[in-house]
Design an enzyme around this catalytic site. Structure first.
Site, PDB file in Angstrom:
ATOM      1  N   GLN A  94      -6.856   3.027  -5.653  1.00 20.50           N
ATOM      2  CA  GLN A  94      -6.316   3.139  -7.006  1.00 20.50           C
ATOM      3  C   GLN A  94      -7.448   3.229  -8.017  1.00 20.50           C
ATOM      4  O   GLN A  94      -8.453   2.519  -7.918  1.00 20.50           O
ATOM      5  CB  GLN A  94      -5.434   1.928  -7.309  1.00 20.50           C
ATOM      6  N   SER A 131      -8.901  -0.237  -0.275  1.00 23.43           N
ATOM      7  CA  SER A 131      -7.689  -0.910  -0.744  1.00 23.43           C
ATOM      8  C   SER A 131      -6.458  -0.069  -0.421  1.00 23.43           C
ATOM      9  O   SER A 131      -6.091   0.087   0.733  1.00 23.43           O
ATOM     10  CB  SER A 131      -7.803  -1.210  -2.243  1.00 23.43           C
ATOM     11  N   LEU A 132      -5.831   0.527  -1.438  1.00 26.82           N
ATOM     12  CA  LEU A 132      -4.674   1.389  -1.213  1.00 26.82           C
ATOM     13  C   LEU A 132      -4.970   2.473  -0.180  1.00 26.82           C
ATOM     14  O   LEU A 132      -4.109   2.868   0.606  1.00 26.82           O
ATOM     15  CB  LEU A 132      -4.265   2.039  -2.531  1.00 26.82           C
ATOM     16  N   ARG A 157       4.771  -1.318  -2.750  1.00 24.09           N
ATOM     17  CA  ARG A 157       3.547  -2.082  -3.019  1.00 24.09           C
ATOM     18  C   ARG A 157       3.197  -2.008  -4.499  1.00 24.09           C
ATOM     19  O   ARG A 157       2.856  -3.016  -5.135  1.00 24.09           O
ATOM     20  CB  ARG A 157       2.402  -1.529  -2.174  1.00 24.09           C
ATOM     21  N   HIS A 165      -6.107  -8.285  -5.449  1.00 24.73           N
ATOM     22  CA  HIS A 165      -6.885  -8.886  -4.363  1.00 24.73           C
ATOM     23  C   HIS A 165      -7.308 -10.328  -4.653  1.00 24.73           C
ATOM     24  O   HIS A 165      -8.411 -10.752  -4.314  1.00 24.73           O
ATOM     25  CB  HIS A 165      -8.093  -8.013  -4.018  1.00 24.73           C
ATOM     26  N   GLN A 218      -3.713  -8.199   2.643  1.00 21.79           N
ATOM     27  CA  GLN A 218      -4.693  -7.423   1.885  1.00 21.79           C
ATOM     28  C   GLN A 218      -4.551  -7.566   0.375  1.00 21.79           C
ATOM     29  O   GLN A 218      -5.543  -7.579  -0.356  1.00 21.79           O
ATOM     30  CB  GLN A 218      -4.585  -5.941   2.293  1.00 21.79           C
TER      31      GLN A 218
END
Length: 345
Positions: A50, A135-136, A160, A247, A296
């Site tokens: 992202q 991440s994503l 999400r 996170h 995550q």
């Protein structure tokens, strides 16, 4: 027809017997999750996270690559709105929103896979020996590796994004990038900022030495920006355009919603190793992968450790697939001679 899912075949996932219990069960699960321990990083496929999105992305690829256009059509049916129009025309505020940017980056990254397939052939995709996503981007990596169908990837990234947006709305939080300090100095900075503000802040993204993103309550993030340069010698800080403290435990309310959608989809054993953001290791057991994906959202991204790992595993070259050049730029921070090809959209 699911273009990506149909074209990327993989081996069967390990499915434990319902009668298997105790030590025997644990031994089989452990064995099933260690198949990629000695993976090779000869050809790495990397996917952005992202923040990589921009208005105008994918406008050319959907014209030149029919399979990429088919992905956007399928995603729009699932999402209930014209995703391609938002990607190409904006407005920027809508594309940058967590609920839209997450599926947008996922679909754009898979469109980049189709671009590479059309331009260089199936052989270029089969050359990959491991995959990873920031991440994503881990969902894009799993989809590329055949562990996750394209349609399920759209459903999960939609859910999400919605869950993380809701968690962000509950508390006034944010993220700040700190440039020019090592991780220990940033930890000390976070401690000082927490003491000054009376609020929580911590490292959320371990990107590379000299580049770490911290997440926390907005007052603590403001304190990080105030103290970083004069008190700790940081080169600069940048407030990140994200909804909240990703996170960290501030995202805990999003976990149950994400777990629900993960329970509804099938995760298979990846055909190639996919390195987790949570522990910087590849996993072959589908249930372990699911649990790590849920974890995550509240765990720091260990990208720094991931880069160190692949460079020690017979690294040859990398591809970055998707909008932007963030992961390629980080790789170059670790090795100026590292070969990396951008398949941008």
């Amino acid at each position: 027809m699911m273009v990506v899912a149909a074209s990327l075949r993989m081996s069967s996932a390990f499915v434990p017997s319902a009668k298997t219990i105790g030590r025997r069960f644990m031994t089989r699960v452990a064995a099933s999750d260690s198949e990629f321990d000695n993976f090779s990083a000869k050809t790495c496929f990397m996917f952005p996270g992202q923040g990589a999105q921009f208005v105008g992305m994918c406008s050319d690829v959907v014209k030149d690559v029919p399979a990429a256009k088919a992905l956007f059509d399928e995603a729009s049916e699932i999402l209930g709105y014209d995703l391609l129009q938002v990607c190409t025309e904006g407005p920027k505020e809508k594309l940058d929103s967590t609920v839209v940017s997450q599926p947008a980056i996922f679909v754009a990254s898979m469109a980049a896979v189709e671009k590479l397939r059309q331009e260089s052939g199936e052989e270029a995709l089969e050359e990959a020996t491991c995959a990873m996503g920031l991440s994503l981007g881990e969902y894009s990596a799993l989809c590329f590796a055949g562990a996750l169908s394209f349609a399920d990837g759209v459903k999960i990234t939609k859910a999400r994004g919605e869950a993380m947006q809701a968690a962000s709305d509950a508390v006034d939080t944010g993220m700040v990038s700190v440039i020019g300090l090592d991780s220990e100095q940033v930890k000390e900075l976070c401690g000082a900022a927490s003491k000054k503000s009376g609020a929580q802040v911590q490292i959320a993204n371990y990107l590379c030495k000299g580049n770490y993103a911290v997440s926390g309550e907005s007052s603590a993030c403001d304190a990080v920006a105030e103290l970083a340069k004069p008190d700790f010698g940081a080169r600069m800080t940048v407030k990140l355009a994200v909804a909240g403290a990703f996170h960290t435990e501030f995202m805990a309310p999003a976990v149950s919603s994400l777990e629900e959608v993960l329970d509804e989809v099938e995760i298979k054993k990846p055909r190639i190793p996919v390195i987790s953001n949570v522990d910087a290791k590849p996993h072959s057991d589908p249930e372990t992968i699911k649990k790590l994906l849920a974890t995550q959202v509240t765990s720091p991204v260990l990208w720094e450790k991931t880069m160190e790992s692949i460079l020690s595993k017979d690294f040859g070259k990398a591809y970055e697939l998707g909008p932007g050049k963030v992961t390629a730029g980080i790789l170059k921070r670790f090795s100026k001679t590292a070969e990396c090809t951008n398949v941008d959209v």
